[in-house]
Enzyme design. Structure first.
Site, PDB file in Angstrom:
ATOM      1  N   GLU A   1      82.282  45.486  74.051  1.00 37.68           N
ATOM      2  CA  GLU A   1      82.510  46.328  75.224  1.00 37.68           C
ATOM      3  C   GLU A   1      83.495  47.455  74.918  1.00 37.68           C
ATOM      4  O   GLU A   1      83.345  48.571  75.410  1.00 37.68           O
ATOM      5  CB  GLU A   1      83.028  45.474  76.389  1.00 37.68           C
ATOM      6  CG  GLU A   1      83.091  46.250  77.684  1.00 37.68           C
ATOM      7  CD  GLU A   1      83.539  45.379  78.849  1.00 37.68           C
ATOM      8  OE1 GLU A   1      82.744  44.555  79.311  1.00 37.68           O
ATOM      9  OE2 GLU A   1      84.705  45.523  79.281  1.00 37.68           O
TER      10      GLU A   1
ATOM     11  N   ARG B   1      83.901  41.192  74.491  1.00 35.65           N
ATOM     12  CA  ARG B   1      84.930  42.203  74.798  1.00 35.65           C
ATOM     13  C   ARG B   1      85.084  43.200  73.650  1.00 35.65           C
ATOM     14  O   ARG B   1      85.414  44.367  73.874  1.00 35.65           O
ATOM     15  CB  ARG B   1      86.273  41.538  75.090  1.00 35.65           C
ATOM     16  CG  ARG B   1      86.346  40.670  76.357  1.00 35.65           C
ATOM     17  CD  ARG B   1      85.914  41.340  77.603  1.00 35.65           C
ATOM     18  NE  ARG B   1      85.984  40.430  78.743  1.00 35.65           N
ATOM     19  CZ  ARG B   1      85.029  39.548  79.090  1.00 35.65           C
ATOM     20  NH1 ARG B   1      83.930  39.422  78.397  1.00 35.65           N
ATOM     21  NH2 ARG B   1      85.192  38.795  80.164  1.00 35.65           N
TER      22      ARG B   1
ATOM     23  N   SER C   1      84.852  53.677  56.794  1.00 36.67           N
ATOM     24  CA  SER C   1      84.130  52.626  56.065  1.00 36.67           C
ATOM     25  C   SER C   1      84.344  51.266  56.723  1.00 36.67           C
ATOM     26  O   SER C   1      85.460  50.931  57.133  1.00 36.67           O
ATOM     27  CB  SER C   1      84.616  52.563  54.624  1.00 36.67           C
ATOM     28  OG  SER C   1      83.911  51.563  53.917  1.00 36.67           O
TER      29      SER C   1
END
Lengths: 149, 149, 149, 149, 149, 149, 149, 149, 149, 149
Positions: free
Chosen positions: H93, H90, H116
């Site tokens: 995703e 997830r 960063s």
């Protein structure tokens, strides 16, 4: 218990370093070319009973390992993990750069078909050169025309 | 507008079929080996102004295309999509099967280093053989030892 | 401008649907097997001048396209994007499941070597069966022993 | 402790070399075809209690290993690492080159559907030929039409 | 010139948005389930002449496109580029998490074999639920036992 | 020392074969569905203390292994190496062929969102059928709409 | 003819540069957050009729394009080709380095389950800092426990 | 002999389950955040002598293992095999769906550069919510502008 | 039995941590640069007998391991699994971002050819800087022009 | 309509060949280093309005293209397809062979952290050498320590 040919290749590699053998010496003892013999020891070719016995004696292998040397191996697998080795990569690079040219020229000379990689031999030599010695690789393979039916 | 060398290779391939040219005839006109010339036409080598002019005339290329022939190309990319062509695959297979043996034998002869794929030449010939003619591929490349510092 | 064989395959596919041709009818006109002829039309085999002329006429191809049919194609590339097609995948699956068994049995019968995929033919037939007709695929390829040198 | 079928395959491979058995002899003892039996020993098929007992006796396997022979295996995994073996690769290459043609011809004969790789059998024979014996591979699989609903 | 089925899928997708059609309406007109009809329109199933005519009329397709709807398509290819779509990925994830359990339970119930993905149907429904409606996916496929021979 | 959940799965697989247990019997003892229980034993779900104790007793696991059964596992990893198993592959193939259709139909019914693979359940049954029994797989997952903010 | 959402994204990208629009201005006009609005314009979210009309006017899109904005898109595909962009890669790297820690800590706090990526929102802000301003990314997603059944 | 940091991570994972420790308790003992401490224990950060001594005592590690905790590790490798875990997926995703939007908005606010992933911190909290508690992930990283020279 | 160079690298890594050695100290003892010496210890370069003896003594290696240090290693393989380490990734990223620019500028200065990675040296230094010290990496490699023939 | 930065790079590449410009001349006109300027023209850096105007004039670009030069590009993508170019590959090979050594030595000098690839500069020079001129590549990047919190 030896369950694949790779285990025998590891025994041969270990023994080769421990005993300080050269591939040429192995090939001379076996009586075949250094190219075929090295490939065979590294698990790419099947040996006859006599070839296996000689190799087994040189490297101090068990009877079980000698039996495995006579089995037709699963070939071509080892070089994958070694694809990034600079020496081996240069061979692939020659195909990346010249692969299409080789295809075009072989078809121009022979028509449709391929160069066999089975009925194939390989010869590697030092070519002396004042600008720096060269590696000379000679491959010959039988031309096989595509069958039309 | 031509924005990469691949477009010129496509023009050359199209013209070669349309005009029925052979790579040998192109190489003779250019005055270099058939291996280098074919690779150069297929976008793997940069040409001089004269080489490009000759190639441009033979294939009927525009001035812009002729200018692109003199640009150092991005090499090695085309053969990837052609990796499964049986003729080209056999060349890779020879490395899969013999790559480690080649590495071992070159190191045994020359020590640590590689065979150059840049200071390199290639020669492809028909080798007559009563059991079926053979393709003979001869590669030579300068041996380059690893620098120790 | 046609710059690769794939473009001709697309023309053939388009014409086949538009004209409602069958591969068997094409093969009959060409005078070769349906297996070889279909593969040739789909860009896997090179045709002779006569074969190309016949195919060109059947599909209504331009002279340039007919010239391309006679060029040795880059083979094997098209099926990659079609790897997930269920019919084609079953052929790969048969190798996933039976590949090692086929290797072991061929070596047991013939020794070290391969079945040629070049000196090779293919025959596909319907095998009637009361429990449901079967697809019968027969492949024969010359056995090629590894060269020892 | 045996936790997957691959371990049993390794035991079988080790015992086969050590005992010098052939797959044909194993198949005869089991009473099935050499193709099915070899695939089953190599972990691609599940055995009945009787088949497993016979195989266990031939290869000298433990009861635990004999129990595993009767478990439905995870199939198709082993050949992946062996994808580059020249014999196995030729089988894939036949699909690369002929896969689309096979698809087109099977649909032309049978309509939409596939050849089953489950209700499937395989037969490998030597076909004698004065120009060099040939490997003959015969596959038959039930045609399965796509369901329309 | 239409040279593959994907081009027709694009025409259908474009027309669907432009005309504001729903898949259910298309399925009702065709007379098959919404699951089969949608898959067929998206290039996964071959249509009969009548089905194709209906679909062609609804989406305003040319005769050539209607002819392509009746050709057995190369299936399974489109979803690859869409593998990361969250809805489609959840379907793959269900197999990642439950794949082995499904295999074990199907074998426990049926023995060695597979669930057919060809003699297969699919039904998608809304399942009302006070805690939030649920998507209900029902698949049935014929069990196919491995052939022993 | 057990350092990951996969080691416990291997112990369970080994014990299952050695003891001849069925997943259904395990599920009955645990008191959950056979689908959830099998997935949990195979390392895809975390167990409560009671569930783990029951499973530990059935399979004869050590206390350390029982403790690991209660740890949330890294899920989804095992099935990757088993991607080519024909039974599991058919599940992926169903998504290759029907994935886009499922996406389109779920959106048509529910709008933008997904079917949860977490608030999800699975039910596998034998569906008797005179033409050959069928595997029936029923999945339900909560529909989750995309949040707009 | 617009046959997929990616074509509309390209129109939006082209118009955004040509017109010098900012995503914040678009979001203000649409009335949603800048994060949701940007993702929606880039083809990751479906818009309502009103949202689509506003976006269409701002970017000067055709009615067909505006219709496509309301279609649920195939999501997640675009960023793959952009995986190597340094800004996007740092987001993946944060997961490479901290992914397991995030998993362990979420399970420690919530038990087995996931953070939803659907019932999810995102907020990106500048956090002023005398040592150099910082990018602040805040994600919240509903915790979804695994269903036990 | 411990030859890489992964071996120490395995010891820590094994000890954590055996001793029933929580990451929060470890973090409190070490005196750093739970996010940094967990990542450090899992082999993503190097510890000071004091941090390593504390961790070593809590998990009962050998001196050699404690020495390894202070070595800068090879980071980022572990999560690859865990890419398919639903919780970790997830997170990926979210980048697949929002990656381009994040890039566009950060550039709109800060200009060319990156956030960063080194001068970076992470905070994970439970956010109570009557509709179901939410996972709240807060990342901040220093903005680094591209150098122009 | 040591059967590959990687095993020796693991011994060196283990001994380095156990003994608290620095690479600089090893390089000083060997008498070569820290860059070459570190690469050699990590299995990327072959050592002379004297270099190997020194390294063997420092790390307490067996004679067999010392023999392996003198064997030309398979190079380049180790860094693959470490591709995601943030420090190493930044080196790849520099090539992703600047690779084409480097190619163009080297060709503009030198013509067609490459920078050797064999006749190559590397120097890594701290460059003090009031805005934060910098890592300075200096590579030089012989320019090798492509051979025209 | 220009919808991505790659289209502008193609225009620049086409114009550069047609006009015979050098990167050095472009850099001199822009007033930045040849390394930064070349990377910027090839779509890896964003330009200011003035830089873009200068580049636009030199290459004869449209206003729309000049506007795109000022947009922060998606970086790093182009070199992927060019991974096999021998010059670019040598840069990757240097990391394959020396990557771990670089990591170890930078950590030995600086502690845990990375060399920035953002606050980074690059300088490429010819280094004259009687044994053959050398390519000299100097990279400096700010050292960034990992944050502990």
């Amino acid at each position: 218990m030896i369950s694949n040919r790779t285990q025998v290749t590891e025994m041969i590699r270990a023994a080769k370093v421990a005993k300080g053998l050269t591939w040429k010496a192995v090939a001379d003892a076996v009586g075949n070319s250094k190219e075929w013999t090295t490939a065979a020891c590294l698990g790419q070719m099947a040996m006859t009973k006599e070839q296996a016995a000689t190799v087994g004696e040189l490297f101090g292998l068990s009877d079980e390992a000698v039996a495995w040397l006579q089995i037709v191996p699963y070939k071509g697998g080892e070089s994958d993990t070694q694809h990034k080795d600079p020496l081996i990569y240069r061979l692939y690079e020659a195909v990346h750069v010249y692969g299409c040219a080789m295809k075009e020229l072989i078809h121009e000379e022979f028509g449709d078909g391929i160069m066999s990689a089975i009925d194939f031999d390989l010869d590697i030599q030092r070519q002396e050169d004042p600008k720096g010695d060269r590696v000379k690789i000679l491959m010959t393979g039988k031309f096989l025309p595509y069958k039309v039916y």
